[in-house]
Design an enzyme around this catalytic site. Structure first.
Site, PDB file in Angstrom:
ATOM      1  CG  ASP A   1      -0.220  -0.294   2.507  1.00 12.51           C
ATOM      2  OD1 ASP A   1       1.003  -0.555   2.465  1.00 12.51           O
ATOM      3  OD2 ASP A   1      -0.856  -0.255   3.573  1.00 12.51           O
ATOM      4  CD  GLU A   2       5.260   2.892   1.595  1.00 10.62           C
ATOM      5  OE1 GLU A   2       5.593   4.029   1.288  1.00 10.62           O
ATOM      6  OE2 GLU A   2       5.860   2.216   2.451  1.00 10.62           O
TER       7      GLU A   2
ATOM      8  CD  GLU B   1      11.178  -1.504   2.033  1.00  9.79           C
ATOM      9  OE1 GLU B   1      10.367  -2.455   2.047  1.00  9.79           O
ATOM     10  OE2 GLU B   1      10.861  -0.342   2.340  1.00  9.79           O
TER      11      GLU B   1
HETATM   12  C1  BGC Z   1       9.308   3.636   1.351  1.00 14.02           C
HETATM   13  C2  BGC Z   1      10.726   4.022   1.068  1.00 14.02           C
HETATM   14  C3  BGC Z   1      10.813   5.482   1.327  1.00 14.02           C
HETATM   15  C4  BGC Z   1      10.598   5.619   2.799  1.00 14.02           C
HETATM   16  C5  BGC Z   1      10.861   6.936   3.402  1.00 14.02           C
HETATM   17  C6  BGC Z   1       9.091   3.827   2.816  1.00 14.02           C
HETATM   18  O1  BGC Z   1       7.900   3.433   3.296  1.00 14.02           O
HETATM   19  O2  BGC Z   1       8.977   2.386   0.903  1.00 14.02           O
HETATM   20  O3  BGC Z   1      11.337   3.459   0.031  1.00 14.02           O
HETATM   21  O4  BGC Z   1      11.894   6.141   0.812  1.00 14.02           O
HETATM   22  O5  BGC Z   1       9.379   5.126   3.213  1.00 14.02           O
HETATM   23  O6  BGC Z   1      11.851   6.737   4.228  1.00 14.02           O
END
Ligand code: BGC
Length: 749
Positions: A337-338, A631
């Site tokens: 959910d991003e 990630e």
């Molecule tokens: C994202 C990252 C992003 C970060 C901010 C996360 O939830 O998936 O890739 O840069 O939040 O620190």
């Protein structure tokens, strides 16, 4: 498009699809017909039920509060007298949960469409057919569609006319398409269908990717297919999708009883596996199931291979990370959910992206959104396009290393393609960002305080923490210096007077050294001046000054005095060695660590990190079956358990930025700042026996540049191709230097 009216359905369709339709009555024979269309939501245009063009998810994702792109299609060969033009629309980014993070579907925003069909008749007269309240509104077989949650299509429901469309006023400006089209690419065949220990039927496509699954089948009317998606299996071999968090990624299809073809109309998923939660009682024919890869239609420009299969797999994972996350907007990940345009991830990967593919148009569009979403005082938030949360600015932090994308991305795109337009368009935004920092810190020449993401997900972050141990004040001040330097460089290219910013840069450097490197020493700890919030709290009330990331940033961004360079390099090497020849770096240290080492004569250590296989390392994920970048360094732990459920994407390209070191240092091709766009290049290979050979190329506007090195016993051989219009300054490891112009060359030493 000027006189076309935005239209919506007579009532709010909420999560269902909606179709706007008009019959086109022509006055004469058509010479040329052009359709312009856009949507608040996503749309597909059809003429007589035939899809117009091959784009999906149009009009793409922009900063919808400010502007939305419209697309242009040549429909001359599709249009007949009496043809039916329809726009089939879903919520997409503008209306759905993804663009409106705090509430699911904000009632004031409904799916709206706009279109104009320009017809030129053989007699030279023109006629426009524009959306207005004479268009009809129809229901759709899409009963539910949401980018995160998936879609429900029912081929048995009647499609009904629910009345005339309603004209609406939309403040959003319509702009012609700047970016690439989003289109379907490869169609991956399943590699197997199997039953997990839990008894669930799962299909493996062999590759983590972004797109959707297409099914062709004939089942009884009313029979149902329900599938959910996953990137990995758990240690017992069971389907695992907890890392998708709230995004359901559930596709539901109801069969018509005839030959059906199902795939999502208004959404996409990130996945390698699907679970057949429900399937009609027929034999599953894998030949009729395909995973369709969807991304922006960028031209592939780069290629790489070497003598180490694991590094080749790493390169494959970097490429697939880019394919998966360059779907109109550079996103962090494509599945949970991003799926948002996180600026930090974008800036660290930008150089690698520009080697792999031609990303000029892609970035030109995204930077248009960035400028539109930049706050009046110059602040750039963590996510572009901004997602509406009701909170201040996009609900994200104004973080160093993230907001700096406004300076770093235009500069990288300029270096890669040599077009000054990108600098012209973004210069003011770059300046505003630097001015924002100038006022944001507690001091004019340092960025102290603020709320940052820091060295995100670094291994020195402490158990269950996100932000690494490195002082955020130090990180922020380094990026302040770097953004100011890029502003100066951009200004010089554009012929502007940037004396003020040259002075600012020198003052930042001076003050940085006084504050962070007093008497040539980095302090063990610095007082910590950030604001703390829940879950993102630092490891202790002091932030460290002596970390790998601190040294990497200081060395790579030239923050120390020349006399301290060798000593700091040795300190970095010692820290790596004392950590079992491994990194502790996160999002902001990792992209530069190999550079910091090789720029300071320690390419040997850079190779050791590159070839390291224990956590944390690039090859750890390769050894554990990764087909895209992870990630977190230990997304999947040694014991098969997962690092966490909430920040654990298996398709996050940030650490894929390592490819710019392989290309720029190992193979050794770098565009020169004085003649960007690869008109002039530096070629300085760093061969390594363990890699055996390395062979990389890039297609530039002037032709293909290729460098290959390989070992024969202890002699290294070089093969270099330089296009006619390009000059290359070659430096071989022995120190031998020469200038090459168009031609094929071989060297050995
Ligand atoms: C994202 C990252 C992003 C970060 C901010 C996360 O939830 O998936 O890739 O840069 O939040 O620190």
């Amino acid at each position: 498009m000027k006189d076309a009216k935005w239209i919506k359905a007579p009532y709010d369709f909420k999560l269902a699809g909606v179709t706007f339709q008009k019959q086109i009555l022509l006055k004469n024979t058509v010479k040329k017909a052009t359709l312009y269309a856009s949507c608040m939501g996503v749309y597909d245009a059809f003429i007589d039920n035939k899809k117009v063009g091959d784009a999906v998810l149009a009009p793409g994702w922009t900063s919808y509060l400010k502007h939305v792109q419209y697309q242009k299609y040549d429909v001359t060969n599709m249009l007949k007298n009496g043809s039916v033009l329809s726009l089939s629309c879903g919520q997409g980014w503008a209306v759905g949960h993804i663009g409106n993070h705090s509430t699911n579907h904000i009632s004031s925003i409904e799916i709206c469409a706009v279109a104009s069909l320009k017809v030129t008749y053989v007699d030279g007269k023109t006629e426009h057919f524009r959306t207005n309240n004479s268009w009809d509104t129809y229901t759709s077989d899409v009963l539910f569609s949401e980018i995160y949650d998936g879609e429900t299509q029912d081929k048995t429901v009647p499609i009904t006319n629910v009345g005339k469309a309603v004209e609406v006023k939309i403040k959003t400006k319509l702009i012609p398409q700047i970016g690439e089209w989003i289109v379907e690419h490869e169609r991956l065949a399943p590699i197997k269908l199997f039953t997990t220990p839990k008894g669930e039927r799962v299909i493996d496509f062999g590759q983590n990717m972004t797109g959707y699954v297409e099914f062709k089948l004939k089942a009884k009317r009313g029979e149902k297919i329900a599938i959910t998606h996953a990137e990995v299996l758990d240690k017992d071999g069971n389907f695992y999708n907890e890392n998708y968090r709230l995004a359901k990624n559930l596709m539901t299809y109801i069969c018509s009883g005839n030959d059906d073809i199902f795939k999502p109309k208004h959404t996409f998923q990130g996945f390698r596996y699907i679970r057949l939660d429900e399937f009609p009682d027929i034999e599953i024919n894998l030949d009729n199931i395909r995973a369709v890869v969807v991304h922006s239609d960028m031209e592939r420009t780069g290629d790489f291979k070497c003598g180490n299969e694991k590094i080749n797999q790493l390169y494959h994972n970097v490429i697939w990370g880019q394919k998966s996350n360059y779907l109109d907007v550079p996103t962090d990940c494509p599945q949970r959910d991003e799926r948002l345009g996180w600026t930090g991830d974008t800036q660290v990967f930008c150089r690698t992206a520009s080697i792999n593919y031609n990303v000029y148009k892609f970035f030109r569009k995204w930077l248009t959104d960035l400028r539109a979403d930049q706050r009046e005082d110059g602040a750039v938030c963590g996510i572009i396009p901004i997602v509406r949360t009701g909170k201040a600015i996009g609900g994200t932090r104004l973080s160093a290393g993230w907001g700096d994308a406004v300076c770093i991305c235009p500069w990288e795109v300029y270096l890669a393609y040599g077009d000054t337009t990108i600098l012209k368009e973004n210069f003011t935004a770059m300046k505003k960002w630097v001015e924002y920092i100038r006022k944001a810190g507690n001091e004019e020449y340092l960025w102290l305080s603020g709320l940052h993401y820091g060295d995100w997900l670094a291994m020195d972050a402490g158990e269950n923490e996100y932000i690494g141990a490195t002082s955020n004040d130090l990180i922020a001040s380094v990026f302040y210096a770097y953004s100011t330097l890029l502003l100066v460089k951009a200004g010089k290219v554009l012929g502007k007077d940037v004396t003020e910013y040259e002075e600012l840069y020198n003052n930042i450097l001076k003050r940085f050294r006084e504050y962070f490197i007093p008497n040539g020493e980095l302090l063990e700890q610095y007082p910590y001046t950030e604001i703390i919030t829940f879950k993102h709290k630092p490891v202790d009330i002091y932030r460290k000054g002596l970390t790998q990331t601190a040294l990497v940033l200081i060395l790579h961004f030239n923050m120390c005095e020349q006399k301290d360079r060798a000593r700091f390099t040795e300190m970095l090497v010692k820290m790596i060695e004392n950590n079992g020849m491994r990194m502790t770096t996160g999002f902001l240290g990792t992209p530069y660590i190999l550079h910091a080492l090789s720029e300071n004569g320690r390419a040997d250590i850079a190779y050791k990190l590159l070839l390291q296989e224990k956590i944390p390392s690039w090859l750890y994920s390769v050894n554990h079956g990764a087909t895209t970048m992870w990630e977190h360094w230990d997304s999947l732990k040694e014991d098969g358990s997962f690092w966490s459920t909430d920040m654990n994407s298996f398709n996050h390209y940030a650490y894929g930025a390592v490819y710019d070191w392989l290309f720029g240092v190992s193979v050794g091709i770098k565009p020169r700042e004085d003649m960007p766009g690869y008109k002039a290049v530096d070629i300085a290979p760093h061969p390594n026996k363990e890699l055996g050979f390395a062979d990389a190329s890039i297609k530039t506007a002037y032709g293909k540049i290729r460098v290959k090195w390989y070992y024969k016993n202890d002699t290294v051989h070089y093969e270099i191709s330089v296009p006619q219009a390009v000059t290359a300054n070659l430096t071989l490891p022995s120190g031998y230097k020469t200038m090459l112009s168009g031609g094929e060359y071989v060297f050995a030493e």
